[in-house]
Design a protein around this motif. Sequence first.
Motif, mmCIF file in Angstrom:
data_model
loop_
_atom_site.group_PDB
_atom_site.id
_atom_site.type_symbol
_atom_site.label_atom_id
_atom_site.label_comp_id
_atom_site.label_asym_id
_atom_site.label_seq_id
_atom_site.Cartn_x
_atom_site.Cartn_y
_atom_site.Cartn_z
ATOM 1 N N THR A 61 -3.427 4.952 4.271
ATOM 2 C CA THR A 61 -3.981 4.082 3.242
ATOM 3 C C THR A 61 -2.880 3.203 2.667
ATOM 4 O O THR A 61 -1.692 3.453 2.892
ATOM 5 C CB THR A 61 -4.594 4.924 2.110
ATOM 6 O OG1 THR A 61 -3.555 5.648 1.443
ATOM 7 C CG2 THR A 61 -5.648 5.892 2.638
ATOM 8 N N THR A 68 -4.747 -2.793 -1.626
ATOM 9 C CA THR A 68 -4.875 -3.237 -0.243
ATOM 10 C C THR A 68 -3.459 -3.338 0.317
ATOM 11 O O THR A 68 -2.495 -3.328 -0.438
ATOM 12 C CB THR A 68 -5.611 -4.594 -0.144
ATOM 13 O OG1 THR A 68 -5.862 -4.886 1.230
ATOM 14 C CG2 THR A 68 -4.822 -5.708 -0.786
ATOM 15 N N GLU A 137 -14.844 8.281 2.568
ATOM 16 C CA GLU A 137 -13.993 7.219 2.039
ATOM 17 C C GLU A 137 -13.405 7.614 0.681
ATOM 18 O O GLU A 137 -14.061 8.281 -0.122
ATOM 19 C CB GLU A 137 -14.859 5.968 1.885
ATOM 20 C CG GLU A 137 -14.150 4.749 1.411
ATOM 21 C CD GLU A 137 -15.087 3.538 1.347
ATOM 22 O OE1 GLU A 137 -14.706 2.567 0.690
ATOM 23 O OE2 GLU A 137 -16.188 3.565 1.938
ATOM 24 N N SER A 149 -11.015 -3.502 -0.220
ATOM 25 C CA SER A 149 -10.590 -3.321 1.172
ATOM 26 C C SER A 149 -10.954 -1.910 1.627
ATOM 27 O O SER A 149 -10.114 -1.149 2.089
ATOM 28 C CB SER A 149 -9.088 -3.564 1.294
ATOM 29 O OG SER A 149 -8.398 -2.673 0.427
ATOM 30 N N SER A 150 -12.231 -1.573 1.509
ATOM 31 C CA SER A 150 -12.685 -0.194 1.731
ATOM 32 C C SER A 150 -12.361 0.336 3.122
ATOM 33 O O SER A 150 -12.163 1.542 3.297
ATOM 34 C CB SER A 150 -14.180 -0.076 1.464
ATOM 35 O OG SER A 150 -14.909 -0.909 2.332
ATOM 36 N N ASP A 151 -12.279 -0.549 4.121
ATOM 37 C CA ASP A 151 -11.973 -0.080 5.475
ATOM 38 C C ASP A 151 -10.576 0.527 5.564
ATOM 39 O O ASP A 151 -10.275 1.269 6.501
ATOM 40 C CB ASP A 151 -12.136 -1.206 6.496
ATOM 41 C CG ASP A 151 -11.236 -2.400 6.219
ATOM 42 O OD1 ASP A 151 -11.045 -2.745 5.032
ATOM 43 O OD2 ASP A 151 -10.741 -3.002 7.188
ATOM 44 N N GLU A 152 -9.704 0.248 4.578
ATOM 45 C CA GLU A 152 -8.364 0.811 4.562
ATOM 46 C C GLU A 152 -8.317 2.184 3.882
ATOM 47 O O GLU A 152 -7.257 2.789 3.788
ATOM 48 C CB GLU A 152 -7.399 -0.150 3.858
ATOM 49 C CG GLU A 152 -7.229 -1.458 4.605
ATOM 50 C CD GLU A 152 -6.258 -2.403 3.921
ATOM 51 O OE1 GLU A 152 -5.494 -1.964 3.044
ATOM 52 O OE2 GLU A 152 -6.266 -3.591 4.283
ATOM 53 N N ILE A 154 -10.762 4.683 4.645
ATOM 54 C CA ILE A 154 -11.634 5.590 5.415
ATOM 55 C C ILE A 154 -10.823 6.787 5.871
ATOM 56 O O ILE A 154 -9.745 6.635 6.455
ATOM 57 C CB ILE A 154 -12.244 4.877 6.638
ATOM 58 C CG1 ILE A 154 -13.043 3.640 6.208
ATOM 59 C CG2 ILE A 154 -13.096 5.843 7.462
ATOM 60 C CD1 ILE A 154 -14.286 3.929 5.426
#
Length: 158
Positions: A61, A68, A137, A149-152, A154
């Motif tokens: 992360t 982010t 998440e 930046s939720s994909d970072e 997961i």
Amino acid sequence: MKNKPLLTSLLCVSLNVACSKSESEQTQTVQSQKNNDALATQKASLRPELQPWVGHYQADTPCKTCITRCEGCEGTHVDLKLYADQSYRLVRERNAQDEPAEHLAGRFVFLDAAQDKIQLVGTSQRGLIVRAGDFTEIYNQDTGLAYDSSDEFILEKS
């Protein structure tokens, strides 16, 4: 004739040893069966709401101070284990700096009726974890919402 008592004694000793080995093997078999039964009971007694949560999670992360990845941000490696007794072990390690890893342990609690949100008790940052569909998440602990930046954020379950 003189050898008959010796032969009888030898035969008795051999039978005794064979019987004791057999008892020892039986004891080991019984103990092994008890261990197997205990594991089966433990799995069967796992509360249904815990089944999707229990496991080992990892992610890289953004750093704890970043929301982010920014320039020069090598991120933080997150290693999280959630256990059936609602305890956790969390190790966070900065990827770029020679700082010691942060080791946390404690309990986690459910925050919603659907049991899709948990809080790692004792964490001051990034201790809110949400399960949504097929992924898990880290949410912003201050706002209760996903990071932009939720994909970072997961967590991969292994």
